[in-house]
Design a protein around this motif. Structure first.
Motif, short mmCIF file in Angstrom:
data_model
loop_
_atom_site.label_atom_id
_atom_site.label_comp_id
_atom_site.label_asym_id
_atom_site.label_seq_id
_atom_site.Cartn_x
_atom_site.Cartn_y
_atom_site.Cartn_z
N ALA A 148 38.95 38.51 34.14
CA ALA A 148 37.41 37.85 34.08
C ALA A 148 37.30 38.18 36.04
O ALA A 148 36.75 38.88 36.32
N ALA A 149 38.68 39.07 36.52
CA ALA A 149 38.62 38.99 37.90
C ALA A 149 37.55 40.73 38.19
O ALA A 149 37.79 41.16 39.03
N ARG A 150 37.42 41.01 36.93
CA ARG A 150 36.92 42.21 37.16
C ARG A 150 35.68 42.76 38.26
O ARG A 150 35.08 43.65 37.97
N THR A 151 35.40 41.08 37.61
CA THR A 151 33.30 41.48 37.55
C THR A 151 33.19 40.47 38.76
O THR A 151 32.90 39.14 38.21
N ALA A 152 34.29 39.40 39.79
CA ALA A 152 34.27 38.08 39.80
C ALA A 152 34.22 38.92 41.09
O ALA A 152 34.42 39.76 42.05
N SER A 153 33.65 37.91 42.46
CA SER A 153 33.81 37.97 44.09
C SER A 153 35.22 37.28 44.39
O SER A 153 35.83 38.03 45.54
N LEU A 154 35.04 36.19 43.99
CA LEU A 154 36.79 36.04 44.65
C LEU A 154 37.25 34.98 43.11
O LEU A 154 36.53 34.73 42.08
N VAL A 155 38.88 35.04 43.14
CA VAL A 155 39.27 34.11 42.10
C VAL A 155 40.68 33.66 42.76
O VAL A 155 40.84 33.41 43.65
N VAL A 156 40.46 32.58 42.11
CA VAL A 156 41.09 31.33 43.14
C VAL A 156 41.87 31.17 41.70
O VAL A 156 42.05 30.58 40.62
N VAL A 157 43.26 30.63 41.81
CA VAL A 157 44.21 29.88 41.14
C VAL A 157 45.24 29.05 42.16
O VAL A 157 44.79 29.06 43.12
N GLY A 158 45.85 28.09 41.59
CA GLY A 158 47.10 27.25 42.09
C GLY A 158 47.93 27.99 42.04
O GLY A 158 48.31 27.99 41.64
#
Length: 301
Positions: free
Chosen positions: A258-268
């Motif tokens: 999903a990160a391939r087409t994301a502006s930011l990835v949020v994980v914990g």
């Protein structure tokens, strides 16, 4: 105390990319930007003669930070930029700086065509110990990477933002993590895509023939669990478009995809009180090393 978006700066290309990202984020949040330059302690006499004298190194570091701040003020005229100079072990100093910030932004070398990160020992240590969100930015990251291409397919920073992606464990959903992701999507005016990965329990996966009906039932149960976990935040952030994606298989693989087409990835990163040392979960660790987009690691209880 007025919080800032803080960026670690050492003069490298990756740290300059991090400072640029931090300036854009400070603009989105209406916050000041602080760039922090860490000076390593001067070795004791006789231990190892430094290549440069202490005074020369201090002047160089101050000039590096000053020139970076001047450039950021010119390129981001609406952002108030401050300079912070600290000394000590870089990992410890940056983790401490994060405690007084809304978030800490660090740079990392990219993995070429794989578009992931090279996360060094300093970055991993800061992520594992900081009590505020830490964002990792690739050396070649530019503003246009976070936006949709223009109608002609040309990269542009004037088009809408790509979605924000949140990797979520539905068994332990945390409000701090979810609020951060919703807030990031709202500020960017873009959808929030929430990704959950699940696997067939071992007692179903081994020793039994494939059962499509069972797989479908499990898929429905996990999709419902994701919807239940997210529902309170859908109501709280009704202005944010939400796309839920519950997928069979590795959560890390699905988030990285999903990160391939994301502006930011949020994980914990789960803070484990009472346990020795600090830990980064395997999903977060994998996303840090393979995400094509900047990654925000949010510590939570």
């Amino acid at each position: 105390m007025l919080r800032t978006v803080t960026a670690g700066l050492d003069g490298s290309r990756e740290s300059r990319a991090a400072a640029e990202w931090a300036a854009r984020e400070a603009g989105l949040r209406g916050m000041p930007l602080e760039i922090v330059h860490v000076r390593k302690p001067v070795p004791q006499p006789g231990v190892q003669p430094p290549l440069l004298g202490a005074e020369t190194r201090q002047q160089w570091s101050e000039q590096t930070a000053r020139e970076a701040a001047e450039g950021l003020r010119l390129r981001h005229p609406g952002v108030e930029v401050h300079i912070g100079q600290v000394s000590g072990d870089p990992a410890d100093a940056l983790a401490e700086a994060a405690g007084n910030a809304e978030m800490l932004v660090l740079g990392s070398r990219g993995l070429g065509g794989l578009r992931g990160f090279v996360v060094g020992s300093v970055g991993l240590s800061v992520i594992a110990h900081a009590d505020r969100p830490v964002v990792l930015v690739r050396a070649l990251e530019v503003a246009a990477d976070e936006h949709e291409p223009d109608p002609a397919g040309v990269p542009s920073a004037a088009t809408p933002f790509l979605p924000v992606v949140l990797g979520l464990d539905v068994e332990h959903p945390d409000g701090t993590l979810i609020d951060f992701a919703f807030d990031a999507a709202r500020r960017r005016g873009t959808p929030l895509r929430i990704v959950h990965g699940w696997n067939t329990p071992p007692y179903h996966a081994y020793g039994t023939p494939a059962d499509p009906a069972l797989h479908e039932a499990l898929a429905d149960a996990h999709a419902e669990a994701l919807a239940d976990a997210v529902r309170p935040w859908r109501h709280k952030h009704a202005d944010v478009e939400v796309v839920e994606a519950s997928r069979h298989g590795s959560a890390a693989v699905h988030v990285v995809d999903a990160a391939r087409t994301a502006s930011l990835v949020v994980v914990g990163r789960r803070v484990r009180d009472g346990r020795p040392g600090a830990h980064i979960g395997h999903v977060t660790h994998a996303v840090l090393h393979h995400s094509a987009a900047p990654v925000a690691v949010v510590p939570h209880g």
